[in-house]
Design a protein around this motif. Sequence first.
Motif, PDB file in Angstrom:
ATOM      1  N   ASP A  94     -87.766 -16.376-158.684  1.00  0.00           N
ATOM      2  CA  ASP A  94     -87.185 -16.325-159.877  1.00  0.00           C
ATOM      3  C   ASP A  94     -86.058 -15.338-159.801  1.00  0.00           C
ATOM      4  O   ASP A  94     -86.259 -14.208-159.464  1.00  0.00           O
ATOM      5  CB  ASP A  94     -88.116 -15.959-161.045  1.00  0.00           C
ATOM      6  N   SER A  95     -84.974 -16.002-160.101  1.00  0.00           N
ATOM      7  CA  SER A  95     -83.700 -15.148-159.900  1.00  0.00           C
ATOM      8  C   SER A  95     -83.510 -13.766-160.980  1.00  0.00           C
ATOM      9  O   SER A  95     -83.136 -12.569-160.616  1.00  0.00           O
ATOM     10  CB  SER A  95     -82.338 -15.663-160.216  1.00  0.00           C
ATOM     11  N   LYS A  96     -84.089 -14.165-162.146  1.00  0.00           N
ATOM     12  CA  LYS A  96     -84.241 -12.989-163.136  1.00  0.00           C
ATOM     13  C   LYS A  96     -85.036 -11.835-162.610  1.00  0.00           C
ATOM     14  O   LYS A  96     -84.754 -10.535-162.921  1.00  0.00           O
ATOM     15  CB  LYS A  96     -84.589 -13.522-164.483  1.00  0.00           C
ATOM     16  N   TYR A 167     -78.540 -16.553-160.679  1.00  0.00           N
ATOM     17  CA  TYR A 167     -78.963 -16.432-161.733  1.00  0.00           C
ATOM     18  C   TYR A 167     -78.075 -17.375-162.702  1.00  0.00           C
ATOM     19  O   TYR A 167     -78.195 -18.050-163.936  1.00  0.00           O
ATOM     20  CB  TYR A 167     -79.116 -15.156-162.537  1.00  0.00           C
TER      21      TYR A 167
END
Length: 228
Positions: A94-96, A167
């Motif tokens: 997950d980029s966040k 993101y």
Amino acid sequence: MDFHLSFYVNEKVYLRDPESSELGKRLVKSAIDLIYELGFEQFTFKKLAAEVATTEATVYRYFENKHRLLLYILNWYWSYMEFLVIFRLQNMTDSKMKLQAIIELLTHELPESSGMMDYNKRYLNQIIISESSKVYLVKEVKEINKSQVFKPYKDLCAKIAEVITDYNPGYQYPRSLSSTLIETSHFQQFFSNYLPKLTDVSEVGQKDFTALFLSNLLFTVLDGQHPQ
């Protein structure tokens, strides 16, 4: 288990590689301790030589001046930070979450290790916050940069920029935002500790405040820039 973490540092930074001898390693380790204790302005090679029980001339065989020694220390830190970023993110998808992990690394003390010759990470962290801008906010920076001695810093920025782009692929300024995050983390930690009226730090801790501020800044920019 005793170990010493080592990274390649551009040979233009030093006259003799500190990693090539035990004395060289002790010089760098003691320099970090002294710069933390005295501040860079009061730090001298004479004081370092006395701390390591050697001569001032011996210190000059390793580094041309204290500016180059500080640059060596920062190169090590930037390489270490890139290593930590890669290590921390390797199992994340997950980029966040990746960006939040990067913010945590930028705003909290570096993890300690058990190596006897390893550098004091708490001291190193404070030196980065207080002294790092002194290696490039100098009149000779363009000339110094020709030797590519800032490459580890640029590599760290590029790595963070990759995650920013992942993101939000439509964001136009990932490297600028990356370097802004790094420098802002230093300034806000310094200000909240010594000049708190320049910040909004209150009842939350200094590190928590800086992390919250960076997170707000980063995601306000990126979430407002998603392509329609």
